[in-house]
Design a protein around this motif. Structure first.
Motif, PDB file in Angstrom:
ATOM      1  N   SER A 175       3.640 -12.260   0.918  1.00 16.65           N
ATOM      2  CA  SER A 175       4.730 -11.591   1.736  1.00 16.65           C
ATOM      3  C   SER A 175       5.670 -11.269   1.466  1.00 16.65           C
ATOM      4  CB  SER A 175       4.368 -12.242   3.228  1.00 16.65           C
ATOM      5  OG  SER A 175       3.229 -12.033   3.223  1.00 16.65           O
ATOM      6  N   ARG A 176       5.977 -11.722   0.748  1.00 19.06           N
ATOM      7  CA  ARG A 176       7.744 -11.566   0.397  1.00 19.06           C
ATOM      8  C   ARG A 176       8.040 -10.926  -0.348  1.00 19.06           C
ATOM      9  NH1 ARG A 176      12.050 -14.570   1.664  1.00 19.06           N
ATOM     10  NH2 ARG A 176      14.173 -14.442  -0.101  1.00 19.06           N
ATOM     11  N   GLN A 196       7.529  -7.442   1.328  1.00 15.86           N
ATOM     12  CA  GLN A 196       8.550  -7.182   2.461  1.00 15.86           C
ATOM     13  C   GLN A 196       9.673  -6.355   0.975  1.00 15.86           C
ATOM     14  OE1 GLN A 196      10.821 -10.272   3.897  1.00 15.86           O
ATOM     15  NE2 GLN A 196      12.291  -9.453   3.658  1.00 15.86           N
ATOM     16  N   ASP A 204       0.362 -10.327   9.417  1.00 13.05           N
ATOM     17  CA  ASP A 204       1.096 -11.172   9.966  1.00 13.05           C
ATOM     18  C   ASP A 204       2.370 -11.425  10.070  1.00 13.05           C
ATOM     19  OD1 ASP A 204      -1.380 -12.220  10.908  1.00 13.05           O
ATOM     20  OD2 ASP A 204      -1.719 -13.186   8.935  1.00 13.05           O
ATOM     21  N   ASN A 205       3.002 -10.973   8.814  1.00 13.28           N
ATOM     22  CA  ASN A 205       4.071 -11.078   8.510  1.00 13.28           C
ATOM     23  C   ASN A 205       5.581  -9.513   9.444  1.00 13.28           C
ATOM     24  OD1 ASN A 205       7.232 -10.461   7.561  1.00 13.28           O
ATOM     25  ND2 ASN A 205       6.447 -12.548   6.172  1.00 13.28           N
TER      26      ASN A 205
END
Length: 346
Positions: A284-285, A288, A324-325
């Motif tokens: 996720s990071r 991003q 979800d993030n």
């Protein structure tokens, strides 16, 4: 023989060794799973200090502690002092006009080391008025000398250390750079950023990861971004990103705010494929910051935006709107707007 871990490695909530330590705004560290469960239950105070937390609460990865925990069996720690120095003794050294900056440096290092042992010592130091003595060093300009004294030794280890010392030294720089004033001091130190860039280029996998983490932390100070770019870090970061180091993507995301860095990135024909691969398979990071990098590049270059659209980037972004993030969703929405020509700044 089982390894005995220090109590500081244990989560205050679960009392288990932390696998993913994070720092609350209160300054206390917890294992991510435990503190997230606390927050999910509706709590908005620190479990230890009871101080109120911002909304939404911020969980900052404690990379230095995580590195120490994962490598503890290979690291030799100094034995703690049997009797901590009294607050009165430390205050006298810090406040005395006759104390040299070397004495004050040693005093502050001693204070930092001892205050980490247990909360009761920290409370006793705070109640004694020692905080005022420490702040007096800042007011008198001694903090620059203190930071330089520490940074010089750590940077030497980054460049010339043996064994695990280079990686550990990079981790220490990350920890020091958590304070804004230290970002300035570390970044302006002649060999700090060049040493980290060299470690990123020639180090082993652990050294490269720690070097990238340190550069990411330093990047929040704009002048440091310029220094990192001037040390030819962009192609090295792209090379590391291509080899699977997601932390390099995070650094690129921050550097992409600078025009010179964008120009260098545009010259790399493989970068678009690398970033799209992260969008499809990264954490996720990583996703991003890959989105952030692409937004900056596509906003800057119409040619990049057209190439990205041809390889299916808009469809990928639409799928990420259901992620979800929250940060991933927000960055995906921004990139869609850029690709549609509805946004000219990021």
């Amino acid at each position: 023989m089982a390894t005995h871990f220090p109590d500081d490695f244990k989560c205050p909530i679960s009392l288990e060794i932390m696998s993913d330590p994070v720092i609350l705004s209160s300054g206390h560290t917890f294992d991510r799973a435990s503190i997230q469960q606390w927050l999910d239950a509706g709590h908005r105070t620190c479990p230890i200090s009871k101080l109120p937390l911002p909304e939404p609460p911020s969980l900052i990865p404690n990379h230095a502690l995580r590195s120490l925990i994962s490598n503890y069996s290979d690291v030799t720690f100094p034995k703690p002092q049997a009797r901590p120095p009294t607050p009165q003794t430390l205050s006298q050294i810090l406040l005395s006009p006759s104390s040299s900056w070397e004495d004050k440096l040693h005093c502050l290092e001693q204070l930092t080391r001892v205050s980490k042992t247990e909360s009761s010592i920290r409370r006793r130091f705070a109640e004694s008025g020692l905080v005022s003595a420490v702040l007096s060093c800042v007011d008198s300009g001694e903090v620059g000398l203190v930071a330089e004294g520490i940074v010089g030794k750590v940077v030497h280890a980054v460049r010339d250390g043996a064994g695990d010392s280079r990686a550990v030294a990079a981790t220490v720089l990350t920890s020091l750079a958590m304070l804004e004033v230290n970002k300035v001091t570390i970044g302006s130190y002649p060999d700090a950023i060049p040493g980290l860039v060299a470690l990123l280029q020639f180090g082993n996998s652990r050294e490269r990861k720690e070097a990238a983490t340190a550069l990411f932390t330093l990047c929040s100070f704009p002048d440091n971004r310029v220094r990192i770019i001037q040390n030819r870090a962009v192609p090295i970061l792209i090379q590391n990103a291509n080899s699977g180091l997601e932390r390099a993507i995070e650094v690129l995301g921050l550097l992409a705010k600078c025009r010179v860095a964008r120009d260098e990135m545009m010259r790399c024909t493989e970068l678009l494929d690398i970033l799209i691969a992260v969008l499809k398979n990264g954490s996720s990071r990583g996703v991003q910051y890959a989105l952030l990098t692409l937004s900056c590049l596509c906003c800057y270059s119409e040619k990049m935006a057209l190439e990205a659209s041809k390889v299916g980037l808009p469809e990928i972004c639409v799928g990420l709107l259901e992620d979800d993030n929250e940060k991933v969703r927000r960055n995906a929405k921004t990139l869609i707007q850029v690709l549609q020509g509805k946004r000219t700044d990021v």
